[in-house]
Motif scaffolding. Structure first.
Motif, PDB file in Angstrom:
ATOM      1  N   HIS A  56       0.809  -1.211   0.000  1.00 46.94           N
ATOM      2  CA  HIS A  56       0.000   0.000   0.000  1.00 46.94           C
ATOM      3  C   HIS A  56       0.848   1.268   0.000  1.00 46.94           C
ATOM      4  N   ILE A  57       2.119   1.164  -0.282  1.00 53.00           N
ATOM      5  CA  ILE A  57       3.030   2.301  -0.148  1.00 53.00           C
ATOM      6  C   ILE A  57       2.610   3.477  -1.016  1.00 53.00           C
ATOM      7  N   GLN A  58       2.309   3.229  -2.283  1.00 51.53           N
ATOM      8  CA  GLN A  58       1.910   4.321  -3.173  1.00 51.53           C
ATOM      9  C   GLN A  58       0.640   4.994  -2.668  1.00 51.53           C
ATOM     10  N   PHE A  59      -0.317   4.199  -2.225  1.00 49.28           N
ATOM     11  CA  PHE A  59      -1.561   4.736  -1.684  1.00 49.28           C
ATOM     12  C   PHE A  59      -1.285   5.556  -0.427  1.00 49.28           C
ATOM     13  N   ILE A  60      -0.421   5.064   0.439  1.00 51.00           N
ATOM     14  CA  ILE A  60      -0.062   5.778   1.667  1.00 51.00           C
ATOM     15  C   ILE A  60       0.562   7.129   1.320  1.00 51.00           C
ATOM     16  N   GLU A  61       1.522   7.121   0.404  1.00 51.99           N
ATOM     17  CA  GLU A  61       2.186   8.369   0.024  1.00 51.99           C
ATOM     18  C   GLU A  61       1.182   9.394  -0.501  1.00 51.99           C
ATOM     19  N   GLN A  62       0.321   8.972  -1.418  1.00 47.80           N
ATOM     20  CA  GLN A  62      -0.648   9.906  -2.002  1.00 47.80           C
ATOM     21  C   GLN A  62      -1.647  10.382  -0.954  1.00 47.80           C
ATOM     22  N   SER A  63      -2.046   9.492  -0.068  1.00 51.03           N
ATOM     23  CA  SER A  63      -3.007   9.864   0.981  1.00 51.03           C
ATOM     24  C   SER A  63      -2.415  10.881   1.949  1.00 51.03           C
ATOM     25  N   GLY A 111      18.449  15.546   6.939  1.00 52.43           N
ATOM     26  CA  GLY A 111      19.124  15.712   5.654  1.00 52.43           C
ATOM     27  C   GLY A 111      18.182  16.026   4.515  1.00 52.43           C
ATOM     28  N   ASN A 112      16.894  16.236   4.804  1.00 50.96           N
ATOM     29  CA  ASN A 112      15.943  16.555   3.750  1.00 50.96           C
ATOM     30  C   ASN A 112      15.731  18.055   3.678  1.00 50.96           C
ATOM     31  N   ASN A 123       2.364  14.053  11.378  1.00 48.99           N
ATOM     32  CA  ASN A 123       2.877  13.079  12.350  1.00 48.99           C
ATOM     33  C   ASN A 123       3.017  11.696  11.730  1.00 48.99           C
ATOM     34  N   TYR A 124       2.017  11.275  10.997  1.00 50.67           N
ATOM     35  CA  TYR A 124       2.100   9.957  10.351  1.00 50.67           C
ATOM     36  C   TYR A 124       3.156   9.946   9.254  1.00 50.67           C
ATOM     37  N   ALA A 125       3.335  11.068   8.568  1.00 49.05           N
ATOM     38  CA  ALA A 125       4.401  11.141   7.565  1.00 49.05           C
ATOM     39  C   ALA A 125       5.732  10.851   8.235  1.00 49.05           C
ATOM     40  N   HIS A 126       5.918  11.426   9.398  1.00 53.16           N
ATOM     41  CA  HIS A 126       7.149  11.184  10.158  1.00 53.16           C
ATOM     42  C   HIS A 126       7.293   9.700  10.510  1.00 53.16           C
ATOM     43  N   HIS A 127       6.223   9.102  11.005  1.00 50.77           N
ATOM     44  CA  HIS A 127       6.283   7.682  11.391  1.00 50.77           C
ATOM     45  C   HIS A 127       6.550   6.776  10.188  1.00 50.77           C
ATOM     46  N   PHE A 128       5.848   7.035   9.084  1.00 51.71           N
ATOM     47  CA  PHE A 128       6.078   6.239   7.878  1.00 51.71           C
ATOM     48  C   PHE A 128       7.508   6.438   7.375  1.00 51.71           C
ATOM     49  N   ASN A 129       7.999   7.662   7.469  1.00 54.94           N
ATOM     50  CA  ASN A 129       9.362   7.960   7.038  1.00 54.94           C
ATOM     51  C   ASN A 129      10.380   7.236   7.922  1.00 54.94           C
ATOM     52  N   GLU A 130      10.147   7.232   9.230  1.00 51.32           N
ATOM     53  CA  GLU A 130      11.050   6.525  10.153  1.00 51.32           C
ATOM     54  C   GLU A 130      11.140   5.036   9.832  1.00 51.32           C
ATOM     55  N   GLU A 131      10.046   4.480   9.343  1.00 44.12           N
ATOM     56  CA  GLU A 131      10.025   3.062   8.978  1.00 44.12           C
ATOM     57  C   GLU A 131      10.632   2.825   7.593  1.00 44.12           C
ATOM     58  N   GLY A 132      11.039   3.898   6.918  1.00 42.89           N
ATOM     59  CA  GLY A 132      11.644   3.765   5.595  1.00 42.89           C
ATOM     60  C   GLY A 132      10.635   3.457   4.506  1.00 42.89           C
ATOM     61  N   LEU A 164       8.562   5.740   2.928  1.00 43.79           N
ATOM     62  CA  LEU A 164       8.309   6.810   1.967  1.00 43.79           C
ATOM     63  C   LEU A 164       9.484   6.984   1.018  1.00 43.79           C
ATOM     64  N   SER A 165       9.168   7.186  -0.241  1.00 43.64           N
ATOM     65  CA  SER A 165      10.205   7.381  -1.252  1.00 43.64           C
ATOM     66  C   SER A 165      10.800   8.777  -1.120  1.00 43.64           C
ATOM     67  N   PRO A 166      12.030   8.954  -1.607  1.00 37.70           N
ATOM     68  CA  PRO A 166      12.640  10.289  -1.580  1.00 37.70           C
ATOM     69  C   PRO A 166      11.797  11.334  -2.325  1.00 37.70           C
ATOM     70  N   ILE A 167      11.149  10.943  -3.401  1.00 37.87           N
ATOM     71  CA  ILE A 167      10.295  11.868  -4.157  1.00 37.87           C
ATOM     72  C   ILE A 167       9.106  12.299  -3.305  1.00 37.87           C
ATOM     73  N   CYS A 168       8.509  11.354  -2.585  1.00 35.93           N
ATOM     74  CA  CYS A 168       7.391  11.670  -1.704  1.00 35.93           C
ATOM     75  C   CYS A 168       7.838  12.612  -0.588  1.00 35.93           C
ATOM     76  N   ILE A 169       8.966  12.328   0.009  1.00 38.70           N
ATOM     77  CA  ILE A 169       9.480  13.171   1.099  1.00 38.70           C
ATOM     78  C   ILE A 169       9.719  14.585   0.587  1.00 38.70           C
ATOM     79  N   GLN A 170      10.259  14.692  -0.611  1.00 43.57           N
ATOM     80  CA  GLN A 170      10.500  15.997  -1.212  1.00 43.57           C
ATOM     81  C   GLN A 170       9.181  16.762  -1.384  1.00 43.57           C
ATOM     82  N   GLU A 171       8.148  16.073  -1.836  1.00 45.45           N
ATOM     83  CA  GLU A 171       6.850  16.717  -2.013  1.00 45.45           C
ATOM     84  C   GLU A 171       6.233  17.107  -0.668  1.00 45.45           C
TER      85      GLU A 171
END
Length: 123
Positions: free
Chosen positions: A57-64, A122-123, A82-91, A93-100
């Motif tokens: 569900h990664i793509q769906f999570i990123e878009q959501s 580092g982002n 907050n959830y973006a942070h948690h998903f990012n900590e778990e690795g 989210l893609s670098p493109i998603c983090i950038q957006e």
């Protein structure tokens, strides 16, 4: 004596509604409905479910997360950050998603401080 030894006090089991929502087996349709609502709790429960069941569900999570960050409700935007942070900590989210995400946070004065809190690695 054996009768008295057989006596016990039954403990009352309290059912926690929050734990039922987290363990609820959500369908993708139910998650989409939750995300399109402005129901903070329902969105939180859906994000909890996705956090626990992120596989496939990664793509769906990123878009959501991106969509929720652009909600007009400050509580929902903060929840998404907050959830973006948690998903990012778990690795997850893609670098493109983090950038957006960082770009969205920079543009929104109400939640821009989340950049420092969640994306300073580092982002």
């Amino acid at each position: 004596d054996s009768f008295l030894k057989g006596l016990y006090i039954e403990e009352e089991v309290e059912i926690d509604e929050d734990s039922q929502e987290i363990t609820r087996n959500w369908t993708m349709e139910e998650i989409k409905i939750a995300f399109s609502s402005n129901d903070f709790l329902e969105i939180g429960y859906a994000l909890d479910y996705l956090y626990i069941n992120s596989t496939n569900h990664i793509q769906f999570i990123e878009q959501s997360i991106i969509n929720l960050l652009q909600n007009s409700d400050l509580e929902i935007k903060s929840l998404a950050a907050n959830y973006a942070h948690h998903f990012n900590e778990e690795g997850l989210l893609s670098p493109i998603c983090i950038q957006e995400l960082v770009s969205i946070l920079r543009k929104d004065k109400e939640i821009e401080y989340y950049i420092e809190m969640f994306f300073s690695e580092g982002n």
